[in-house]
Design a protein around this motif. Sequence first.
Motif, PDB file in Angstrom:
ATOM      1  N   GLY A 231       4.306  -2.372  -1.950  1.00 19.91           N
ATOM      2  CA  GLY A 231       5.422  -1.474  -2.210  1.00 19.91           C
ATOM      3  C   GLY A 231       6.788  -2.082  -2.069  1.00 19.91           C
ATOM      4  N   THR A 250       7.608   3.805  -5.394  1.00 22.45           N
ATOM      5  CA  THR A 250       6.284   4.070  -5.987  1.00 22.45           C
ATOM      6  C   THR A 250       6.352   5.232  -6.976  1.00 22.45           C
ATOM      7  N   ILE A 260       1.857   0.890  -8.780  1.00 19.56           N
ATOM      8  CA  ILE A 260       2.278  -0.210  -7.906  1.00 19.56           C
ATOM      9  C   ILE A 260       1.088  -0.924  -7.274  1.00 19.56           C
TER      10      ILE A 260
END
Length: 790
Positions: A231, A250, A260
């Motif tokens: 992330g 995300t 992601i």
Amino acid sequence: MACTHIDSAELRAPRPNQPVYREDCTQCFDSIDDPTGLDVCLLCFNGGCTGERNHSTVHHQRSGHPLVLNIRRTRKVVQRDEPPPKMSKLAIAADKEEDRYDTTTRVNCYSCRASNIDKSAGKLPAVVDGVMKALTFSRQEEVKAWEQEYAPCQHVQSLVQDQSSELKSKDLSQCASCDLKENLWLCLECGNLGCGRSQFGGVGGNSHGLAHADASSHGVAVKLGSITPEGSADVFCYKCNDEIIDPKLTEHLAHWGINIADREKTEQSLVEMQIEQNLKWDFSMTGQDGHESKPLFGSGLTGLKNLGNSCYISSVVQCLLSLPDFKERYTQSMTEPPLVSSPAEDLETQLRKLSDGLHSGRYSFPDPDAAGDTDAPNVVYQKGLAPAMFKHLVGRGHEEFSTMRQQDAFEFLMHLFKLITRSKHSDGLQDPVGSFQFALEQRLQCLSCKKVRYTVDEQDNISVPVPARRLESNNNATEGAGDQDSKPEFETVTLKECLDIFTGDEKVELTCPACGSKEGFLKRSRFKTFPKNLAVNARRFTLVNWVPTKLNIPVEVNDEPFDLGVYMSSGLQEGEELLPDDSRSQPSAFVPNQGALDQLLAMGFPEVRCKKALHATGNSDPEAAMNWLFSHMEDPDIDTPVELTTGNVASADQPMDDPDKIAQLNEMGIEAAKARKALRETDGDVMRAVDWVFSHPDDVDMADDSAGSTGGGARETPGSKGLPAEFQLQSIICHKGASVHAGHYVAFVRKLLPEMEAPHWVLFNDEKVAEAFDIDEMKKFAYVYFFRKL
């Protein structure tokens, strides 16, 4: 003898953020690695040496603190089978001292004359354990400075994404405006995919992402190749012109069909590229012929350890402290250091400590652990001194110099000048910055009525423009690309040509107070007096996407003396008629401080913006003006020329005459009349008023303030009018890299070495000190030149 102080109520372990000076003495560079070790005071945690100078005893005599913890460290013999791992991220690796050193400690009491006191007695266990586990002062400051906490900005927090889903079916492998397939930035608002800027890390780019942001006013973009499954990613806001964090990354990527969890990081992040660039800019100690520079040791040949992007500090300090005025001022007896309660917080003490460290020769010897570069691994250099206390002190409270990021060496020189001048100079000691000060006379002549006005500014440097004439074979080259090792892009110019431009006529847009003409004025700057030492900044910059980018223009500078007398002002000439001095009754045309204006121009800002910034911030402090510029970049009229005025008369009941503010300035040694005038000129801002006083020593009209004046008389104009004014090059600061805020700085200093009849050039590359090679080539691309009047 038993010690009676181990149960003292004042004895307690250091607090988490309390400085513990357990590496080197606060008043010299003797350290825990010396045979007698270092004493750490168990009440205030000051570090004092115990050898020949015995600053630990001096501290006890002055403070009355009895207990000390003596720490002595010896290096372990470690077999090195593998090279150390390469740095790959911005982090401080855990470096366990016990893995590299054997450390012995003992508690002593000066008052009871007791030694090797039982460390388990009284309150000692907690205090000794706290001292040994506390972060050292230098590491504590390093951790603070490296902490770069990126935060969300208002533009990402209020981000509204288009509802179009066209991107979900698009190819994400190529820029929408060219064929580049790397350094791609996705606009999180509309899904546009554009390539990044070319100057970041040398990666290709045509700035189509930036062009899209300018055209659409969209701010937030993410670098696709930097996205990780965890992330993290590079997120940049073009409106803030800064890297940020997107808390909903995300979710924002999923809106454009990007999962992601399926992403793989394929490119370096911005931080990783910055670190790699700085590693590449390591200044080679090997000449073009493969000859390794000969290491030098001894008095005046001591290096300064790099504390993390601190080469800009080292280069400035080496040049300054090599000058007689600074060397004599701060090379004092070390047996009786300045009487201060906290030596680490005292600029006078730290400058004396630095001067002694560099000039005594006590710390300049080969260190087996300081090997040469990969081309000559058997060459041994010195360990170098770590100026951690000095760096913290001069950077404290400063937005830039308090960080671990690379900074502009010339800006730091000006900052250090200001700190030294404001510090105390007692016992008949002179301010060494005075050796750089001189008077620059500015002449303005109306193009219509031909009347003139002469003003005098006190300065401590000049910033000269370097004309850029690109070679025909390089007309299509990228501005600022490469460094001085690459193929020449520009014609060579001479120092004389730069000085001719600096002192030549320039047209300025002002309204004449005598005839009312708006035709303008001719402005010319000449020397009214000459300094002992002259600092010259060579302006070789242009703005690329609002980033100051260096142009590699060669400037010919010789070792032979040259006469600056040809640039001396002749003053008011017979037949010249002065413009009326009506500044007491009505506003007059604003004339920017030439030194401050030159510094801003050197950063690449347009002249119109520079003048507005100086007008808004007191016309003296380039740093304040630069901050004003950055905060007003988006003003719609920022580039619109306007007629700026100054000299408005303030009435006695205006807030600029606030008694509390005048009292504040009085406490700084500024008499009431000057304080009152300075506050009027700076809209009542105390700190700007202080800068105004220092930059306008002769520009104080005291006629209406005689009652409030504390006397003192007119200040003598700095510098000398003596001719001939012959100057000779003494040292230079060189820079490698396309930006002054990245790359690497080194210093070259002319020194008279032992067993040599004539001065030779010496290279100071942080802790590495060696004979210089290719000095003529280095002089062509120096960033700052230091000349001395013969």
